[in-house]
Design an enzyme around this catalytic site. Structure first.
Site, mmCIF file in Angstrom:
data_model
loop_
_atom_site.group_PDB
_atom_site.id
_atom_site.type_symbol
_atom_site.label_atom_id
_atom_site.label_comp_id
_atom_site.label_asym_id
_atom_site.label_seq_id
_atom_site.Cartn_x
_atom_site.Cartn_y
_atom_site.Cartn_z
ATOM 1 N N CYS A 115 -12.679 -2.066 -6.680
ATOM 2 C CA CYS A 115 -14.010 -2.662 -6.541
ATOM 3 C C CYS A 115 -14.080 -3.560 -5.312
ATOM 4 O O CYS A 115 -15.104 -3.640 -4.637
ATOM 5 C CB CYS A 115 -14.358 -3.483 -7.769
ATOM 6 S SG CYS A 115 -14.460 -2.517 -9.269
ATOM 7 N N CYS A 128 -4.168 14.064 -23.602
ATOM 8 C CA CYS A 128 -3.981 12.636 -23.362
ATOM 9 C C CYS A 128 -4.482 12.342 -21.947
ATOM 10 O O CYS A 128 -4.867 13.258 -21.217
ATOM 11 C CB CYS A 128 -2.524 12.217 -23.560
ATOM 12 S SG CYS A 128 -1.411 12.613 -22.189
ATOM 13 N N ASP A 146 -8.280 -1.513 -14.498
ATOM 14 C CA ASP A 146 -8.855 -1.087 -13.222
ATOM 15 C C ASP A 146 -7.819 -0.445 -12.309
ATOM 16 O O ASP A 146 -8.003 -0.415 -11.102
ATOM 17 C CB ASP A 146 -9.509 -2.288 -12.516
ATOM 18 C CG ASP A 146 -8.473 -3.361 -12.175
ATOM 19 O OD1 ASP A 146 -7.305 -3.220 -12.584
ATOM 20 O OD2 ASP A 146 -8.838 -4.333 -11.486
ATOM 21 N N CYS A 170 2.492 14.051 -23.569
ATOM 22 C CA CYS A 170 2.119 14.469 -24.930
ATOM 23 C C CYS A 170 2.526 15.901 -25.249
ATOM 24 O O CYS A 170 2.275 16.378 -26.360
ATOM 25 C CB CYS A 170 0.618 14.290 -25.152
ATOM 26 S SG CYS A 170 -0.397 15.539 -24.327
ATOM 27 N N CYS A 216 -2.797 14.363 -19.253
ATOM 28 C CA CYS A 216 -3.176 15.782 -19.151
ATOM 29 C C CYS A 216 -4.306 15.954 -18.127
ATOM 30 O O CYS A 216 -4.354 16.940 -17.403
ATOM 31 C CB CYS A 216 -3.666 16.312 -20.489
ATOM 32 S SG CYS A 216 -2.447 16.407 -21.799
ATOM 33 N N THR A 268 -1.669 0.843 -15.023
ATOM 34 C CA THR A 268 -1.980 0.351 -16.368
ATOM 35 C C THR A 268 -2.492 1.478 -17.249
ATOM 36 O O THR A 268 -2.091 1.603 -18.408
ATOM 37 C CB THR A 268 -3.029 -0.784 -16.288
ATOM 38 O OG1 THR A 268 -2.526 -1.809 -15.436
ATOM 39 C CG2 THR A 268 -3.330 -1.350 -17.660
ATOM 40 N N GLY A 313 -15.087 -5.975 -15.732
ATOM 41 C CA GLY A 313 -16.395 -5.325 -15.798
ATOM 42 C C GLY A 313 -16.595 -4.469 -17.039
ATOM 43 O O GLY A 313 -17.657 -4.504 -17.665
ATOM 44 N N ASP A 346 -5.644 -9.864 -20.472
ATOM 45 C CA ASP A 346 -5.890 -9.882 -19.033
ATOM 46 C C ASP A 346 -5.109 -11.043 -18.414
ATOM 47 O O ASP A 346 -5.134 -12.145 -18.956
ATOM 48 C CB ASP A 346 -7.388 -10.024 -18.725
ATOM 49 C CG ASP A 346 -7.749 -9.477 -17.349
ATOM 50 O OD1 ASP A 346 -7.047 -9.831 -16.372
ATOM 51 O OD2 ASP A 346 -8.708 -8.694 -17.250
ATOM 52 N N LYS A 365 -9.223 -14.771 -17.653
ATOM 53 C CA LYS A 365 -10.344 -13.939 -18.105
ATOM 54 C C LYS A 365 -10.331 -13.664 -19.609
ATOM 55 O O LYS A 365 -11.386 -13.614 -20.249
ATOM 56 C CB LYS A 365 -10.328 -12.596 -17.365
ATOM 57 C CG LYS A 365 -10.812 -12.669 -15.937
ATOM 58 C CD LYS A 365 -10.976 -11.267 -15.367
ATOM 59 C CE LYS A 365 -11.386 -11.344 -13.908
ATOM 60 N NZ LYS A 365 -11.557 -10.001 -13.315
HETATM 61 ZN ZN LIG Z 1 -0.883 14.824 -22.178
#
Ligand SMILES: [Zn+2]
Length: 256
Positions: free
Chosen positions: A188, A172, A129, A248, A175, A133, A40, A61, A85
């Protein structure tokens, strides 16, 4: 790469913008971007970045196009059901702009493959999504010092942020959204998603990406934009870096 007459015409409405001009469009044409996810959010991001002339697009993907995707994943056609995809979206983008290079990556990027893909690009767009990941992409971007344009959308609302760990004060993804082992994932498939919502959020991610590449305007670095599609309202919040962030923060970077 310089702009020949055809490219000057193709990108003329960008070049007419004083903030972009030939110099900004040349930066866009010479850029390489990784888009993680061809669903999407990934569809509008890839269509706009491709049409705008980003010279090299990596689309990753591992999923295949499903009938339930077509209500909102506008880079795929009914004929593409069952196809990967990234492959399907790459074909659509090439049909719009054959002047650029589009490389589909037919798997969910993890581990060394993710690291290697992030290493060779100028900017990463997270159009995935799921939290696993998002956190993996964030870690790779912080480790390699790459800007990350993050987006998420579910139901009628979504959010966009830009992270650049090389900039003092920029948080990041971790955070803002610390990783939790038992994080509830809203998908979804269970919660539903309003079709043009992913277009709104994906177009904002494309906007932020092109601004960053062309070096114009104020990006959302250090800010989080929240969009409420039902109420037609947006909020922008300042988001600070977490000094003890395990991704970070100083201690994490020294250890790495
Ligand atoms: Zn961070």
């Amino acid at each position: 790469m310089d702009l020949n007459d055809d490219l000057l015409l193709r990108y003329s409405r960008h070049i007419l913008l004083p903030d972009i001009g030939v110099a900004g469009q040349e930066r866009i044409v010479n850029a390489t971007v990784l888009i993680v996810g061809a669903g999407g959010l990934g569809c509008p991001v890839a269509l706009y970045l491709g049409a705008s002339g980003v010279g090299k697009l990596l689309l990753a993907d591992g999923d295949t196009v499903d009938l339930t995707n077509l209500q909102r994943q506008i880079g795929h056609t009914t004929a593409a059901i069952g196809e990967n995809k990234a492959d399907s979206l790459a074909r659509t983008v090439r049909a719009i702009n054959p002047e650029i290079e589009v490389r589909p990556i037919l798997e969910a990027l993890v581990g060394d493959a993710l690291h290697d893909a992030v290493a060779v690009v100028d900017l990463v767009v997270d159009a995935s999504d799921n939290f696993a990941t998002r956190h993996a992409v964030n870690r790779a971007c912080v480790a390699l010092g790459k800007p990350l344009v993050s987006g998420a959308a579910i139901g009628f609302s979504g959010q966009v942020a830009v992270f650049d760990s090389r900039r003092a004060g920029s948080p990041c993804y971790h955070c803002l959204f610390p990783e939790q082992a038992d994080e509830p994932e809203v998908r979804c498939a269970e919660a539903g998603v309003f079709s043009p919502l992913v277009g709104v959020i994906g177009a904002m991610q494309a906007t932020e990406s092109l601004k960053y590449l062309a070096g114009v305007g104020e990006t959302l670095i250090g800010r989080l934009l929240l969009w409420d599609g039902l109420q037609a309202g947006a909020r922008v919040m300042k988001v600070p870096r977490d000094p003890v962030c395990p991704v970070c923060g100083q201690a994490a970077l020294q250890a790495g």
